[in-house]
Design a protein around this motif. Structure first.
Motif, PDB file in Angstrom:
ATOM      1  N   GLY A  99       0.815  -1.208   0.000  1.00 27.08           N
ATOM      2  CA  GLY A  99       0.000   0.000   0.000  1.00 27.08           C
ATOM      3  C   GLY A  99       0.848   1.256   0.000  1.00 27.08           C
ATOM      4  O   GLY A  99       2.051   1.202   0.251  1.00 27.08           O
ATOM      5  N   ARG A 100       0.209   2.370  -0.299  1.00 32.38           N
ATOM      6  CA  ARG A 100       0.905   3.648  -0.275  1.00 32.38           C
ATOM      7  C   ARG A 100       0.981   4.127   1.169  1.00 32.38           C
ATOM      8  O   ARG A 100      -0.027   4.120   1.879  1.00 32.38           O
ATOM      9  N   VAL A 101       2.177   4.556   1.568  1.00 27.46           N
ATOM     10  CA  VAL A 101       2.403   4.889   2.975  1.00 27.46           C
ATOM     11  C   VAL A 101       2.966   6.301   3.097  1.00 27.46           C
ATOM     12  O   VAL A 101       3.850   6.685   2.332  1.00 27.46           O
ATOM     13  N   ASN A 102       2.428   7.056   4.052  1.00 33.17           N
ATOM     14  CA  ASN A 102       3.060   8.313   4.435  1.00 33.17           C
ATOM     15  C   ASN A 102       3.982   8.013   5.625  1.00 33.17           C
ATOM     16  O   ASN A 102       3.505   7.830   6.736  1.00 33.17           O
ATOM     17  N   PRO A 103       5.300   7.928   5.366  1.00 36.96           N
ATOM     18  CA  PRO A 103       6.214   7.508   6.438  1.00 36.96           C
ATOM     19  C   PRO A 103       6.363   8.569   7.527  1.00 36.96           C
ATOM     20  O   PRO A 103       6.714   8.233   8.661  1.00 36.96           O
ATOM     21  N   VAL A 107       1.211   6.255   8.411  1.00 37.49           N
ATOM     22  CA  VAL A 107      -0.159   5.931   8.001  1.00 37.49           C
ATOM     23  C   VAL A 107      -0.168   5.246   6.630  1.00 37.49           C
ATOM     24  O   VAL A 107       0.532   5.681   5.711  1.00 37.49           O
ATOM     25  N   VAL A 108      -0.966   4.174   6.494  1.00 41.04           N
ATOM     26  CA  VAL A 108      -1.208   3.577   5.177  1.00 41.04           C
ATOM     27  C   VAL A 108      -2.321   4.390   4.524  1.00 41.04           C
ATOM     28  O   VAL A 108      -3.434   4.479   5.052  1.00 41.04           O
ATOM     29  N   LEU A 109      -2.028   4.990   3.374  1.00 42.81           N
ATOM     30  CA  LEU A 109      -2.989   5.886   2.726  1.00 42.81           C
ATOM     31  C   LEU A 109      -4.062   5.118   1.966  1.00 42.81           C
ATOM     32  O   LEU A 109      -5.245   5.364   2.120  1.00 42.81           O
ATOM     33  N   ASP A 110      -3.627   4.185   1.108  1.00 41.95           N
ATOM     34  CA  ASP A 110      -4.575   3.366   0.358  1.00 41.95           C
ATOM     35  C   ASP A 110      -3.923   2.066  -0.059  1.00 41.95           C
ATOM     36  O   ASP A 110      -2.698   1.950  -0.038  1.00 41.95           O
ATOM     37  N   THR A 184       3.126  12.326  -3.664  1.00 39.16           N
ATOM     38  CA  THR A 184       2.001  11.839  -2.851  1.00 39.16           C
ATOM     39  C   THR A 184       2.266  10.401  -2.379  1.00 39.16           C
ATOM     40  O   THR A 184       1.335   9.620  -2.199  1.00 39.16           O
ATOM     41  N   PHE A 185       3.526  10.080  -2.189  1.00 37.04           N
ATOM     42  CA  PHE A 185       3.952   8.765  -1.658  1.00 37.04           C
ATOM     43  C   PHE A 185       3.557   7.602  -2.556  1.00 37.04           C
ATOM     44  O   PHE A 185       3.326   6.507  -2.077  1.00 37.04           O
TER      45      PHE A 185
END
Ligand code: ADP
Ligand code: BMX
Ligand code: MG
Ligand code: CA
Ligand code: ZN
Length: 343
Positions: A99-103, A107-110, A184-185
């Motif tokens: 998944g896409r992550v904001n490190p 948070v896992v974004l989607d 956007t990660f």
């Protein structure tokens, strides 16, 4: 130098020795708790400073958010308990996840369908609250490239990419010694490089992605289809009734002369190879590292496709197979080992 005669007179060396022994011991026992969440498996491990896996725990990744979160915390608690008798000092927790992550936020974004109920999920807060430790989170492919940089073929290489095959296909890009996350990660989602307009459906909702051709799941799907049509088994192969069919069967069938299996694998290798040529033409790394269950199978065909289809300036870029046992897990650990000891 005034220290030297003083040390000799007052016998400092033995004292200093025992302190440096203590320091050695502390460094020796410093460890990370690593978590890797994939389309099939959930892994937790205690990892030492040199990338040695001290103990590993594996479970199927649960299908719901609630069950998954509960199992993660349970497995971590068990590992923390075991770490005491194993003489490991856990400095923090590193999480590798699909998944896409904001490190920055943890948070896992989607997520794609490969991991259900895994969008807008804060991993840092619950894990940190439950274990009272700092938590780092990044995408699994990105973590795999961090592991190669610290422990694997990526050591001292400034620009390289990793492609990791599991249930899906993950990617990581190291540019000028740093991971590329994008605006956007969503950078380095290399499994979703598309190589055809009308190709097979992908779990991301699109079609023609290299993941839909060459991932463990894509090959398993094809293997099952051939098996259902009674076209998989060939002479020299013996598939037991209850045996789960995987990509491994496809590879052995092809090696034993099964043309159907060979056709599927050729298409998969070509799709992956063409996808990797696209990567070479985008970031022009010096090295491509393949990892995961199918890496050694794909290495030679991908190298050949590059020689046939890349621009001359990119034709000699090397493709190697990872030597790491669990790149995503080790990369998760490396975030802890690097940041927690940074001053
Ligand atoms: P994930 O990180 O996605 O949970 P893993 O890296 O644990 O996945 O690999 C699991 C995937 O690998 C599954 O898709 C499974 O079918 C496939 N697989 C497992 N064993 C083999 C094998 N021996 N050969 C080929 N594929 C395999
Ligand atoms: C999917 C995607 C990627 C991930 C890749 C490899 C999700 C949930 N996953 O393409 O982010 O890197 O799978 O994952 O969106 P694995 O399950 O094969 O380890
Ligand atoms: Mg994985
Ligand atoms: Ca990635
Ligand atoms: Zn896709």
């Amino acid at each position: 130098d005034l220290d030297e005669p003083l040390q000799k007179t007052f016998c400092f060396p033995p004292v200093k020795d025992s302190i440096s022994q203590d320091i050695d011991h502390i460094l020796e026992t410093q460890s990370a708790l690593a978590i890797d969440l994939g389309g099939t498996n959930l892994r937790v491990a205690i990892v030492g400073m040199r990338g040695n896996i001290v103990k590993k725990y594996t479970q199927p990744n649960p299908k719901t958010y609630e069950a998954r979160m509960q199992l993660i915390l349970k497995m971590c608690a068990d590992a923390m308990h075991d770490s005491v008798s194993l003489n490991c000092r856990i400095l923090g927790v590193g999480v590798s996840t699909g998944g896409r992550v904001n490190p920055q936020e943890g948070v896992v974004l989607d997520s794609t369908n490969l991991i259900q109920e895994w969008s807008s999920v804060d991993l840092r807060t619950p894990i940190s609250d439950s274990l009272h430790l700092p938590v780092w989170v990044d995408n699994d492919g990105n973590c795999a490239s961090l592991a190669e940089k610290k422990f694997g073929h990526g050591k001292r290489v400034e620009n390289f990419v990793t492609v990791i095959t599991g249930t899906g296909i993950g990617g990581g890009i190291i540019h000028n010694n740093e991971l590329v996350h994008g605006s956007t990660f969503c950078a380095a989602e290399l499994g979703h490089i598309m190589v055809s307009l009308e190709g097979p459906e992908c779990s991301c909702g699109s079609r023609g992605c290299i993941e839909a051709y060459a991932s463990g799941m894509a090959l398993q799907k094809e293997a099952k289809r051939l098996h259902d049509e009674d076209l998989l088994e060939v002479e020299g192969m013996n598939i037991k009734l209850a045996e789960p069919i995987t990509a491994a069967h496809l590879i052995s069938a092809a090696r034993l002369g099964n043309n159907n299996a060979d056709t599927v694998l050729n298409k998969a290798s070509t799709a992956l190879g063409v996808g990797i040529v696209n990567i070479l033409h985008t970031v022009n790394p010096t090295l491509v590292i393949l990892s995961g269950v199918l890496a050694s199978y794909y290495q030679a065909p991908v190298q050949r496709i590059i020689s046939e289809r890349a621009l001359p300036s990119a034709q000699n870029i090397k493709v190697v197979t990872s030597e790491l046992e669990e790149p995503a897990l080790l990369g998760a650990a490396s975030m802890v080992l690097d940041y927690a000891t940074r001053r």
